[in-house]
Design an enzyme around this catalytic site. Structure first.
Site, PDB file in Angstrom:
ATOM      1  N   LYS A   1     -14.568  16.668  11.767  1.00 44.34           N
ATOM      2  CA  LYS A   1     -15.630  16.643  12.768  1.00 44.34           C
ATOM      3  C   LYS A   1     -15.793  18.036  13.367  1.00 44.34           C
ATOM      4  O   LYS A   1     -14.972  18.485  14.151  1.00 44.34           O
ATOM      5  CB  LYS A   1     -15.317  15.622  13.857  1.00 44.34           C
ATOM      6  CG  LYS A   1     -16.526  15.373  14.731  1.00 44.34           C
ATOM      7  CD  LYS A   1     -16.542  13.962  15.263  1.00 44.34           C
ATOM      8  CE  LYS A   1     -17.960  13.580  15.636  1.00 44.34           C
ATOM      9  NZ  LYS A   1     -18.036  12.311  16.305  1.00 44.34           N
TER      10      LYS A   1
ATOM     11  N   GLU B   1      -5.568  -3.491  -1.626  1.00 45.36           N
ATOM     12  CA  GLU B   1      -6.094  -4.728  -1.032  1.00 45.36           C
ATOM     13  C   GLU B   1      -7.183  -5.372  -1.881  1.00 45.36           C
ATOM     14  O   GLU B   1      -7.616  -6.482  -1.602  1.00 45.36           O
ATOM     15  CB  GLU B   1      -6.682  -4.432   0.363  1.00 45.36           C
ATOM     16  CG  GLU B   1      -5.661  -4.033   1.417  1.00 45.36           C
ATOM     17  CD  GLU B   1      -5.387  -2.537   1.466  1.00 45.36           C
ATOM     18  OE1 GLU B   1      -5.618  -1.854   0.442  1.00 45.36           O
ATOM     19  OE2 GLU B   1      -4.940  -2.045   2.516  1.00 45.36           O
TER      20      GLU B   1
ATOM     21  N   THR C   1       0.871  -1.184   0.000  1.00 48.87           N
ATOM     22  CA  THR C   1       0.000   0.000   0.000  1.00 48.87           C
ATOM     23  C   THR C   1       0.905   1.229   0.000  1.00 48.87           C
ATOM     24  O   THR C   1       2.040   1.164   0.483  1.00 48.87           O
ATOM     25  CB  THR C   1      -0.901   0.038   1.247  1.00 48.87           C
ATOM     26  OG1 THR C   1      -0.066   0.097   2.394  1.00 48.87           O
ATOM     27  CG2 THR C   1      -1.793  -1.179   1.338  1.00 48.87           C
TER      28      THR C   1
ATOM     29  N   TRP D   1     -20.205  15.628  11.019  1.00 47.84           N
ATOM     30  CA  TRP D   1     -19.158  15.259  10.071  1.00 47.84           C
ATOM     31  C   TRP D   1     -19.240  16.112   8.811  1.00 47.84           C
ATOM     32  O   TRP D   1     -20.323  16.348   8.284  1.00 47.84           O
ATOM     33  CB  TRP D   1     -19.287  13.791   9.676  1.00 47.84           C
ATOM     34  CG  TRP D   1     -19.010  12.833  10.796  1.00 47.84           C
ATOM     35  CD1 TRP D   1     -19.916  12.075  11.463  1.00 47.84           C
ATOM     36  CD2 TRP D   1     -17.741  12.540  11.364  1.00 47.84           C
ATOM     37  NE1 TRP D   1     -19.288  11.319  12.412  1.00 47.84           N
ATOM     38  CE2 TRP D   1     -17.953  11.584  12.384  1.00 47.84           C
ATOM     39  CE3 TRP D   1     -16.430  12.988  11.130  1.00 47.84           C
ATOM     40  CZ2 TRP D   1     -16.914  11.075  13.158  1.00 47.84           C
ATOM     41  CZ3 TRP D   1     -15.394  12.474  11.901  1.00 47.84           C
ATOM     42  CH2 TRP D   1     -15.645  11.529  12.905  1.00 47.84           C
TER      43      TRP D   1
HETATM   44  P1  ADP Z   1      -3.358   3.850  -0.046  1.00 50.71           P
HETATM   45  O1  ADP Z   1      -4.450   3.108   0.675  1.00 50.71           O
HETATM   46  O2  ADP Z   1      -2.044   3.681   0.533  1.00 50.71           O
HETATM   47  O3  ADP Z   1      -3.734   5.267  -0.413  1.00 50.71           O
HETATM   48  P2  ADP Z   1      -4.385   2.670  -2.401  1.00 50.71           P
HETATM   49  O4  ADP Z   1      -3.960   2.963  -3.761  1.00 50.71           O
HETATM   50  O5  ADP Z   1      -4.680   1.288  -2.064  1.00 50.71           O
HETATM   51  O6  ADP Z   1      -3.267   3.188  -1.470  1.00 50.71           O
HETATM   52  O7  ADP Z   1      -5.609   3.618  -2.111  1.00 50.71           O
HETATM   53  C1  ADP Z   1      -6.908   3.177  -1.981  1.00 50.71           C
HETATM   54  C2  ADP Z   1      -7.777   4.324  -1.568  1.00 50.71           C
HETATM   55  O8  ADP Z   1      -7.862   5.300  -2.616  1.00 50.71           O
HETATM   56  C3  ADP Z   1      -9.207   3.944  -1.317  1.00 50.71           C
HETATM   57  O9  ADP Z   1      -9.368   3.419  -0.034  1.00 50.71           O
HETATM   58  C4  ADP Z   1      -9.931   5.256  -1.492  1.00 50.71           C
HETATM   59  O10 ADP Z   1      -9.857   6.047  -0.323  1.00 50.71           O
HETATM   60  C5  ADP Z   1      -9.131   5.934  -2.568  1.00 50.71           C
HETATM   61  N1  ADP Z   1      -9.812   5.766  -3.863  1.00 50.71           N
HETATM   62  C6  ADP Z   1      -9.522   4.903  -4.845  1.00 50.71           C
HETATM   63  N2  ADP Z   1     -10.354   5.069  -5.904  1.00 50.71           N
HETATM   64  C7  ADP Z   1     -11.191   6.074  -5.568  1.00 50.71           C
HETATM   65  C8  ADP Z   1     -12.281   6.724  -6.222  1.00 50.71           C
HETATM   66  N3  ADP Z   1     -12.680   6.408  -7.446  1.00 50.71           N
HETATM   67  N4  ADP Z   1     -12.904   7.708  -5.545  1.00 50.71           N
HETATM   68  C9  ADP Z   1     -12.533   8.065  -4.313  1.00 50.71           C
HETATM   69  N5  ADP Z   1     -11.520   7.502  -3.644  1.00 50.71           N
HETATM   70  C10 ADP Z   1     -10.852   6.518  -4.264  1.00 50.71           C
END
Ligand code: ADP
Length: 544
Positions: free
Chosen positions: A435, A326, A180, A440
């Site tokens: 918050k 993930e 990640t 929120w």
């Molecule tokens: P990290 O978790 O380290 O940022 P990732 O690439 O796995 O790396 O990121 C996943 C996160 O990216 C998701 O949990 C979400 O918050 C965000 N994300 C991915 N695609 C979208 C999308 N289309 N719209 C909004 N958020 C997104």
């Protein structure tokens, strides 16, 4: 009763074996660091990835061993995508933008035995060399001399053979590992099985998702070092598509030239990339003659409504997808259901800016504070939880059992609503929610609204501690070139669509915003940078 079907494994290299037979002349184009375009065919890719696999086996790589890659998007990376798993080993894609401390942590945790690195990235290797224990380092070098202790990738391949490799790989074996990007703590390793990669390629290719066919020309701008470039290198091979791999030059003009000249029909990247592309297209209308079949995939961060409107004006279809490291990563894709095309324009844009419907076999639900599933009413928000055949069930060598529920759902950390049609809308990440006085506020909604202003190029909204309201939103805004605007005007603009108490209390104009290696806003750094921020105006009261 048992079925009479064969127990035939779903293996990642089988996708290339088939493509090599059926689509041998289809081209793979890679942009080299000097700007030249390297071309070869899927048949060449198959031969060379088999050579790599045999060379790795001869060099003592055993089933399950990790082999790291430090490469831009290019044909050698594609060879690693297929060749390393064909040897029964695990391709570990390393981010070229990771801090050396983090990179060495990741390489050590994954115990990468070998590394394939590109000559233009050797500086990164030099910074971690003494801290990691790679036994052999193969350099993709294009004329430069090899640093001491490294070997030539080409020579490694040249001494090998291109016959078929191992036959003892099982579909549950790991084929790839990716960490990640660390926006939520220390990077964590996710291993992808052969089966997960194959099923993900099949499902994401479906017509209502990425709609990939062998007639497509696929350009993954999203780096191959992060979440398998959304699986596109695999699904493009599964379908027998031409691929255009952009290398390290991701400037809008270069990407647009590639899209025009290589007749690209499917291109994927994070919103930051599209901001640059849209600005370039709008500034020089008619300069690029793009394929009329072009589709744009947006993911990795929320795509605002204004982005879809701008692409539509240019006659380009944009599609949003959501996923995580993930989740291999694609878990939801947004496309309409029959009948929705006739919805009022406003409604349709709202829908398209959602993250969409889950792919087949991906189960999802939103769980509220009390631990129960929230209704699919498009209003009530909860944490998104997912499970399915390409969703990770644990982290590699890093126990974090609280990321999974007792029933095996993965807690994404994303806060969502789900509407009655099943469309997911991300309102925030748990840690990015603001918050204010017990209520929120979604930073994502505010950022999306801000970039709808004609003068705004990019925006980040963060929570800053406040003595009275606990936290209040602070907006950091990057303006478009040669544009000026007063904070008051931005405020009035937001007040048209956002409840007054949610409007940020201050707007700071900044030249640029920090991004992760994959182009996402680095909210953690911004929160740190502005933690001492002093509010000088009384914020709007919370309306109960
Ligand atoms: P990290 O978790 O380290 O940022 P990732 O690439 O796995 O790396 O990121 C996943 C996160 O990216 C998701 O949990 C979400 O918050 C965000 N994300 C991915 N695609 C979208 C999308 N289309 N719209 C909004 N958020 C997104």
């Amino acid at each position: 009763m048992k079925s009479t079907m064969m127990a035939f494994p779903l293996l990642a290299p089988s996708m290339l074996e088939r493509a090599g037979k059926l689509f041998p002349r289809v081209e793979i184009m890679s942009s080299l660091p000097n700007g030249d375009r390297h071309r070869y065919t899927i048949c060449d890719l198959l031969r060379r990835s088999r050579r790599l696999a045999n060379a790795l086996c001869d060099a003592g790589i055993r089933k399950g061993d990790r082999v790291g890659t430090l490469l831009w998007n290019g044909h050698e990376h594609l060879e690693a995508y297929f060749g390393i798993p064909a040897a029964g080993a695990v391709v570990h894609t390393l981010s070229v933008r990771q801090h050396p401390d983090e990179l060495s942590y990741i390489m050590n945790q994954a115990e990468d035995r070998f590394l394939i690195v590109e000559d233009v990235l050797l500086d990164i290797w030099r910074q971690v060399n003494s801290r990691v224990k790679c036994e052999r380092v193969f350099v993709v070098n294009r004329g430069s001399s090899l640093p001491e202790g490294t070997e030539s990738y080409e020579e490694f391949l040249a001494q090998s053979v291109d016959n078929l490799v191992r036959s003892d790989i099982e579909e549950g074996d790991a084929a790839a590992i990716c960490y990640t990007s660390g926006t939520t703590g220390r990077p964590k390793g996710v291993t992808y099985s052969h089966r997960a990669l194959v099923l993900h390629s099949l499902a994401s290719s479906m017509p209502d998702h990425f709609n990939i066919s062998r007639h497509d020309v696929v350009l993954p701008v999203v780096p191959m070092y992060h979440v398998n470039a959304w699986g596109l290198p695999y699904s493009a091979i599964l379908n027998g598509c031409k691929q255009v791999l952009p290398g390290r030059n991701l400037q809008p003009h270069n990407l647009l030239d590639l899209m025009q000249e290589e007749r690209v029909t499917l291109v994927a990247g994070v919103p930051t990339i599209w901001i640059g592309i849209l600005n370039a297209l709008e500034k020089q209308p008619g300069r690029w003659n793009l394929s009329n079949k072009l589709r744009i995939l947006i993911g990795g961060a929320a795509a605002p409504e204004s982005m879809f409107r701008r692409f539509d004006k240019l006659g380009i279809h944009a599609i949003q997808a959501w996923g995580m490291t993930e989740t291999s990563p694609v878990a939801t894709v947004c496309s309409t259901k029959p009948g929705m095309e006739t919805w009022p324009e406003e409604e349709l844009y709202k829908l398209r800016a959602r993250q969409g419907l889950p792919l087949p076999f991906v189960d999802l639900r939103a769980v509220g504070d009390e631990g129960s599933e929230v209704p699919w009413d498009g209003q009530t928000s909860g944490e998104l939880q997912v499970r399915g055949p390409w969703i990770s069930g644990s982290y590699f060598g890093n126990e974090q059992p609280d990321k999974w529920t007792e029933e095996g759902w993965f807690r994404t950390g994303d806060v969502v609503t789900i509407d009655s049609e099943g469309y997911v809308k991300i309102t925030d990440r748990l840690k990015d929610l603001i918050k204010s006085g017990g209520e929120w506020i979604s930073s994502v909604d505010l950022e999306n609204a801000l970039v709808g202003h004609a003068a705004v190029r990019e925006a980040a909204v963060i929570a800053v501690p406040h003595p009275k309201w606990q936290e209040r939103p602070l907006a950091l805004v990057v303006l478009k070139e040669n544009m000026t605007v007063e904070p008051g005007e931005v405020r009035s603009f937001l007040e048209r669509t956002v409840a007054p108490w949610q409007v940020p209390d201050a707007f700071v104009f900044v030249p640029e915003l920090p991004h992760t290696s994959t182009g996402k806003l680095l909210k953690g750094k911004l929160r740190q940078d502005y933690s001492q921020w002093k509010w000088d105006t009384e914020p709007s009261p919370v309306v109960s």
